[in-house]
Design an enzyme around this catalytic site. Sequence first.
Site, PDB file in Angstrom:
ATOM      1  N   GLU A  86      10.089  -6.481 -42.125  1.00  0.00           N
ATOM      2  CA  GLU A  86       9.969  -5.169 -42.778  1.00  0.00           C
ATOM      3  C   GLU A  86      10.260  -4.001 -41.844  1.00  0.00           C
ATOM      4  OE1 GLU A  86       7.427  -4.704 -46.465  1.00  0.00           O
ATOM      5  OE2 GLU A  86       6.016  -5.435 -44.964  1.00  0.00           O
ATOM      6  N   HIS A 105       2.492   0.759 -41.169  1.00  0.00           N
ATOM      7  CA  HIS A 105       2.586   0.119 -42.489  1.00  0.00           C
ATOM      8  C   HIS A 105       1.428  -0.861 -42.609  1.00  0.00           C
ATOM      9  CE1 HIS A 105       3.876  -1.994 -45.986  1.00  0.00           C
ATOM     10  NE2 HIS A 105       4.022  -3.118 -45.315  1.00  0.00           N
ATOM     11  N   HIS A 107      -1.545  -3.146 -45.270  1.00  0.00           N
ATOM     12  CA  HIS A 107      -1.901  -3.777 -46.547  1.00  0.00           C
ATOM     13  C   HIS A 107      -3.411  -3.636 -46.796  1.00  0.00           C
ATOM     14  CE1 HIS A 107       1.629  -6.770 -45.536  1.00  0.00           C
ATOM     15  NE2 HIS A 107       2.069  -5.567 -45.813  1.00  0.00           N
ATOM     16  N   HIS A 184       1.288  -3.906 -52.757  1.00  0.00           N
ATOM     17  CA  HIS A 184       1.723  -4.230 -51.405  1.00  0.00           C
ATOM     18  C   HIS A 184       0.880  -3.499 -50.350  1.00  0.00           C
ATOM     19  CE1 HIS A 184       5.452  -4.294 -48.492  1.00  0.00           C
ATOM     20  NE2 HIS A 184       4.348  -4.656 -47.909  1.00  0.00           N
TER      21      HIS A 184
HETATM   22 ZN    ZN Z   1       4.170  -5.052 -45.899  1.00  0.00          ZN
END
Ligand code: ZN
Length: 270
Positions: A86, A105, A107, A184
Amino acid sequence: MMAESSISSSTDVLKRTFISGCHILHHHRVLDAYGHISVRNPRRHDTFFMPRNLAPGLISSAEDILEYFVDDAAPVDPLSPNGYVERFIHSEIYRRYPEVQSVVHSHAPSVLPYTITDVEMRPCVHMSGFLGQSVQKFDVSQFYAKDDTRDLLIRNKSLGARFAESFSRPDQTLHGPVVLMRGHGFTVIGGSIEESVFRAIYTAENARIQTTAMAIDASDRGREPDNKGLHYLQDSELVDTTEMTRWSVMRPWKLWVREVETTGLYENSA
Ligand SMILES: [Zn+2]
């Protein structure tokens, strides 16, 4: 011109700070075995640093940090070990917004309910004024190409570019530093490692506070005729609260570094 030794020592400091950021985000459960932080290379703005494909809590040395080109997320060293799939989230944000220096980033479970409902995430407390009036949402399924893998990950440059766009208003100015990603997680941008880590932690914290407040409010509705609903930060308070967290960010940062240095789980040899 900077002497070579001071350049390399400033890069060493950056890498040590970066590894601390990985550990802090894991310690605060913003990252588990998944998710990542990156930082733009301060010496050349067309590359950025990101860990190799390893759980963030296990990043421990400068060798665990890889350098990628902003333009296409390709490794600067073609012989680099594998990185995160990613990384296009990061490369496309750096490409579109020259002012962004660090990206997280995550979750984080506290935020996920706001990614799959139409409930807006709103700034609840003075530490989260940076969220703005409400947090933008991104649904990757609107942008899949015919042959894209549909696992909700931002796996390529094209999806990365569409995702990076979601931080902008129609006039192309930045809407806010956080975008929620359906089913996500979320991504947050900052002007430094310390700022992006701070914002990631307080985005997750704001989600917990909002969820609790909504539950209390819902249980009170109908019983209490004077209930006027939730009192989020007012628009006029967003700029000053954001500024306050900017100048005070090093206070929690120093505490968080000490915490991860003393728990025994984390190693930082950079
Ligand atoms: Zn992710």
